[in-house]
Design an enzyme around this catalytic site. Structure first.
Site, PDB file in Angstrom:
ATOM      1  N   ARG A   1       0.867  -1.178   0.000  1.00  0.00           N
ATOM      2  CA  ARG A   1       0.000   0.000   0.000  1.00  0.00           C
ATOM      3  C   ARG A   1       0.905   1.229   0.000  1.00  0.00           C
ATOM      4  O   ARG A   1       1.715   1.422   0.904  1.00  0.00           O
ATOM      5  CB  ARG A   1      -0.917  -0.012   1.219  1.00  0.00           C
ATOM      6  CG  ARG A   1      -1.914   1.159   1.296  1.00  0.00           C
ATOM      7  CD  ARG A   1      -2.886   0.912   2.438  1.00  0.00           C
ATOM      8  NE  ARG A   1      -3.859   1.978   2.631  1.00  0.00           N
ATOM      9  CZ  ARG A   1      -3.800   2.891   3.605  1.00  0.00           C
ATOM     10  NH1 ARG A   1      -2.780   2.869   4.472  1.00  0.00           N
ATOM     11  NH2 ARG A   1      -4.720   3.813   3.725  1.00  0.00           N
TER      12      ARG A   1
ATOM     13  N   ASN B   1      -7.046   7.967   2.895  1.00  0.00           N
ATOM     14  CA  ASN B   1      -6.645   7.348   4.152  1.00  0.00           C
ATOM     15  C   ASN B   1      -7.442   7.911   5.329  1.00  0.00           C
ATOM     16  O   ASN B   1      -7.595   9.134   5.467  1.00  0.00           O
ATOM     17  CB  ASN B   1      -5.157   7.605   4.403  1.00  0.00           C
ATOM     18  CG  ASN B   1      -4.670   6.968   5.691  1.00  0.00           C
ATOM     19  OD1 ASN B   1      -4.583   5.761   5.799  1.00  0.00           O
ATOM     20  ND2 ASN B   1      -4.361   7.790   6.690  1.00  0.00           N
ATOM     21  N   GLU B   2      -7.978   7.011   6.167  1.00  0.00           N
ATOM     22  CA  GLU B   2      -8.650   7.372   7.420  1.00  0.00           C
ATOM     23  C   GLU B   2      -9.425   8.680   7.277  1.00  0.00           C
ATOM     24  O   GLU B   2      -9.148   9.669   7.972  1.00  0.00           O
ATOM     25  CB  GLU B   2      -7.613   7.465   8.545  1.00  0.00           C
ATOM     26  CG  GLU B   2      -6.875   6.146   8.748  1.00  0.00           C
ATOM     27  CD  GLU B   2      -5.794   6.189   9.824  1.00  0.00           C
ATOM     28  OE1 GLU B   2      -5.620   7.258  10.452  1.00  0.00           O
ATOM     29  OE2 GLU B   2      -5.118   5.164  10.036  1.00  0.00           O
TER      30      GLU B   2
ATOM     31  N   HIS C   1      -8.509  -0.260   9.991  1.00  0.00           N
ATOM     32  CA  HIS C   1      -7.172  -0.072  10.546  1.00  0.00           C
ATOM     33  C   HIS C   1      -7.202  -0.479  12.010  1.00  0.00           C
ATOM     34  O   HIS C   1      -8.035   0.008  12.780  1.00  0.00           O
ATOM     35  CB  HIS C   1      -6.723   1.377  10.396  1.00  0.00           C
ATOM     36  CG  HIS C   1      -6.514   1.785   8.972  1.00  0.00           C
ATOM     37  ND1 HIS C   1      -6.040   3.032   8.610  1.00  0.00           N
ATOM     38  CD2 HIS C   1      -6.689   1.105   7.812  1.00  0.00           C
ATOM     39  CE1 HIS C   1      -5.951   3.092   7.280  1.00  0.00           C
ATOM     40  NE2 HIS C   1      -6.353   1.946   6.784  1.00  0.00           N
TER      41      HIS C   1
ATOM     42  N   TYR D   1      -5.347  -0.704  15.497  1.00  0.00           N
ATOM     43  CA  TYR D   1      -4.291  -0.326  16.425  1.00  0.00           C
ATOM     44  C   TYR D   1      -4.799  -0.593  17.851  1.00  0.00           C
ATOM     45  O   TYR D   1      -5.376  -1.639  18.100  1.00  0.00           O
ATOM     46  CB  TYR D   1      -3.878   1.131  16.198  1.00  0.00           C
ATOM     47  CG  TYR D   1      -3.178   1.340  14.865  1.00  0.00           C
ATOM     48  CD1 TYR D   1      -1.832   1.035  14.704  1.00  0.00           C
ATOM     49  CD2 TYR D   1      -3.875   1.840  13.754  1.00  0.00           C
ATOM     50  CE1 TYR D   1      -1.178   1.218  13.485  1.00  0.00           C
ATOM     51  CE2 TYR D   1      -3.238   2.020  12.531  1.00  0.00           C
ATOM     52  CZ  TYR D   1      -1.889   1.717  12.405  1.00  0.00           C
ATOM     53  OH  TYR D   1      -1.260   1.886  11.197  1.00  0.00           O
TER      54      TYR D   1
ATOM     55  N   GLU E   1      -4.291  -1.348   7.585  1.00  0.00           N
ATOM     56  CA  GLU E   1      -3.158  -0.942   8.414  1.00  0.00           C
ATOM     57  C   GLU E   1      -3.307  -1.640   9.747  1.00  0.00           C
ATOM     58  O   GLU E   1      -4.422  -1.849  10.225  1.00  0.00           O
ATOM     59  CB  GLU E   1      -3.146   0.573   8.687  1.00  0.00           C
ATOM     60  CG  GLU E   1      -2.693   1.463   7.585  1.00  0.00           C
ATOM     61  CD  GLU E   1      -2.618   2.926   8.052  1.00  0.00           C
ATOM     62  OE1 GLU E   1      -2.493   3.173   9.277  1.00  0.00           O
ATOM     63  OE2 GLU E   1      -2.703   3.797   7.189  1.00  0.00           O
TER      64      GLU E   1
ATOM     65  N   TRP F   1       1.661  -1.643   8.997  1.00  0.00           N
ATOM     66  CA  TRP F   1       2.214  -0.284   9.005  1.00  0.00           C
ATOM     67  C   TRP F   1       3.496  -0.289   9.832  1.00  0.00           C
ATOM     68  O   TRP F   1       3.479  -0.697  10.975  1.00  0.00           O
ATOM     69  CB  TRP F   1       1.209   0.698   9.609  1.00  0.00           C
ATOM     70  CG  TRP F   1       1.715   2.101   9.496  1.00  0.00           C
ATOM     71  CD1 TRP F   1       2.547   2.759  10.365  1.00  0.00           C
ATOM     72  CD2 TRP F   1       1.452   3.017   8.423  1.00  0.00           C
ATOM     73  NE1 TRP F   1       2.814   4.024   9.898  1.00  0.00           N
ATOM     74  CE2 TRP F   1       2.149   4.198   8.712  1.00  0.00           C
ATOM     75  CE3 TRP F   1       0.700   2.945   7.245  1.00  0.00           C
ATOM     76  CZ2 TRP F   1       2.122   5.309   7.869  1.00  0.00           C
ATOM     77  CZ3 TRP F   1       0.660   4.040   6.418  1.00  0.00           C
ATOM     78  CH2 TRP F   1       1.365   5.222   6.728  1.00  0.00           C
TER      79      TRP F   1
END
Length: 545
Positions: free
Chosen positions: A83, A160-161, A227, A229, A256, A286
């Site tokens: 990516r 992105n986001e 994503h 996290y 991610e 990431w």
């Protein structure tokens, strides 16, 4: 964090074991080929109908445009996809059509599927600097001439986001509008959309509205990206979220994710990777290198031979890339992958050697399919090797060397399948006396990022406050309390007692007028850790800030 986790749990709809097992029944391949990579029954397929499961990483191309070897390096470590971070000009300098075309060509040369994303939309609604999805869509439309015809190789990740934590329900309508705008412009690529809440969807907006967003794409070739996290710090949250999409036959991947703990929590990367493997879902870690906080760097200083613990986990750990990645069949993956390495390059010859650089030239290698690039290594005492340069031709200029110093270099060749040749014979080079650009005005900012008993992490930002470019610089300073540098990225340190001399890496060797570079390092310390008080560049004193 507890409130976020509780809310995410309330939004969850876990499938039964029978539902999860039923999804794993393979769909028969279609009888006709689609236009490139596409979606069918909730699965990401290649144009020939073969299932494609992404196993790759994110690469910050727009901020490190000179790191062109990175795609080759991640491929050599086993990735089948990458990516690529791009910018549309709203927040960062826009990547040109020529640059994007070159990125696509590099992906293809290295047999990678290429996910292209616009990063300027990050945190819209909460970050005032962020751009809109509509602006990102316009950027993609401006690139149509270089993206049309690449549907077998390229997925377009619109932005992105693209929404922060402020009113994330506002994400749905602009997402639908951006998808429809690209379809109206004639794009046939699979489109990827990121979740709100800075990509983590902890309020469940993407999850609740995924079906309506998917239905708005008349081609059906749309995939959702979550994503993961610190919001995803328990196994239940991860499995519940991914299974909800799988059960609904809505395509999803982990676009991610991180593993190292941060100030908000400790992501459960083991469950992320295991569940992605169980459900045959893609993941893209990431990120390759160059993070402001290097704890998330997979490689240290863009060096594929220097993987961090996070990089080792992703590439070589359980359910990691080396263990689970399969090359896209558009490149021949699964149908007899190339295993023959190129021949060794000829012995390199050195020319145009200065105090800080030398040009190496060698006889090209041969290969049964084709050589795609060369790695130049510095050979140290005991045979240790450090990659110092890369080239797609049989010549390269190695920069960032130290004056009046002896070096030994050698070359490897690499083909498109990632096979590496035997090493060439070596050449010895001694740089001349002198240094880089003298007398340039400079300032230095030294910062301790974090400390722990016996060690610390720091970074040094060197700013060129002059009117001409600063090239092949040497930074000097001294520690006051016996500190030593054990590892550095962005530069190479030499330490004698308290005195430290740093020469740049290839990607930090030139600092434009009014520009800056940052090198980071891990150090060893005692009870006191005072910052250096004086810095020089090429012998000239710098101001401190």
């Amino acid at each position: 964090m507890t409130a976020l986790v509780t809310l995410l749990g309330l939004l969850a709809l876990a499938p039964t074991p029978a539902q999860a097992q039923a999804h794993e029944v393979a769909e028969p391949p279609p009888t006709t080929q689609a236009t490139g990579i596409h979606i069918s029954n909730g699965r990401l397929l290649e144009g020939n109908g073969n299932d494609f499961v992404m196993r790759g990483v994110n690469h910050a191309h727009t901020w490190y445009p000179n790191q062109t070897q990175s795609l080759r390096d991640v491929k050599a470590l086993g990735a089948n996809a990458v990516r690529v971070v791009l910018a549309d000009g709203h927040r960062w300098t826009a990547n040109t059509a020529a640059d994007v075309a070159a990125v696509v060509a590099q992906c293809k040369a290295n047999r990678l599927i290429c996910v292209l994303e616009v990063h300027d939309t990050t945190g819209y609604g909460e970050d005032a600097a962020a751009g809109t999805l509509d602006q990102a869509a316009d950027y993609w439309i401006g690139l149509k001439s270089v993206l049309a015809g690449q549907e077998n190789y390229v997925i377009i990740n619109i932005g992105n986001e693209p929404w922060g934590n402020t009113d994330p329900a506002g994400w749905t309508a602009p997402t639908i509008a951006a998808v429809q705008k690209l379809r109206a412009a004639g794009f046939e690529h699979t489109i990827m959309v990121d979740a709100p809440n800075w990509g983590q969807d902890w309020q469940g907006v993407m999850r609740a509205n995924a079906q309506s967003v998917y239905d708005a794409d008349t081609t059906g070739n749309l995939i959702f990206s979550i994503h993961m996290y610190s919001v995803f710090d328990t196994a239940a949250e991860i499995t519940d979220y991914l299974n909800a999409f799988v059960t609904a036959e809505l395509p999803i991947l982990i676009g991610e994710f991180g593993g190292p703990a941060d100030q908000w929590g400790d992501p459960d990367e083991d469950t992320m990777m295991a569940t992605a493997e169980q459900l045959d879902l893609g993941y893209l870690a990431w990120s390759w290198s160059g993070n402001t906080d290097p704890i998330l760097d997979l490689s240290i200083g863009f060096d594929p031979t220097q993987l961090s613990s996070w990089g080792q986990r992703i590439f070589n750990g359980a359910n990691g890339i080396a263990q689970t990645s399969k090359e896209a069949t558009i490149y021949g993956g699964g149908t007899g992958t190339d295993t023959q390495a190129p021949t060794a390059p000829g012995t390199p010859a050195a020319s145009a050697t200065t105090a800080t650089s030398t040009t190496l030239t060698w006889t090209a290698s041969t290969d049964n399919v084709g050589v795609v690039g060369y790695d130049v290594v510095r050979v140290g005492s005991g045979g240790t090797e450090t990659t110092v340069a890369a080239s797609t031709t049989s010549t390269v200029t190695v920069t960032g060397l130290t004056a009046a110093t002896a070096y030994t270099f050698a070359v490897y060749a690499r083909d498109a399948a990632g096979n590496r040749s035997p090493r060439s014979a070596t050449v010895n080079v001694t740089t001349s006396q002198g240094g880089g650009t003298p007398g340039v005005s400079c300032s230095v900012a030294y910062r301790v990022v974090g400390e722990w008993p016996g060690g610390f992490q720091g970074d040094i930002t060197l700013r060129n406050s002059g009117t001409t470019a600063l090239t092949n610089w040497t930074l000097g300073f001294s520690f006051a309390n016996g500190q030593t540098i054990s590892n550095m990225w962005g530069g190479t340190p030499t330490q004698t007692g308290a005195a430290v001399s740093v020469v740049p890496a290839s990607y930090t060797a030139t600092i434009p007028a009014a520009g800056s570079v940052t090198v980071g390092f891990i150090g060893v310390k005692g009870t006191t850790n005072a910052a250096p008080t004086a810095f020089t560049v090429n012998g000239t004193a710098c101001t401190t800030s």
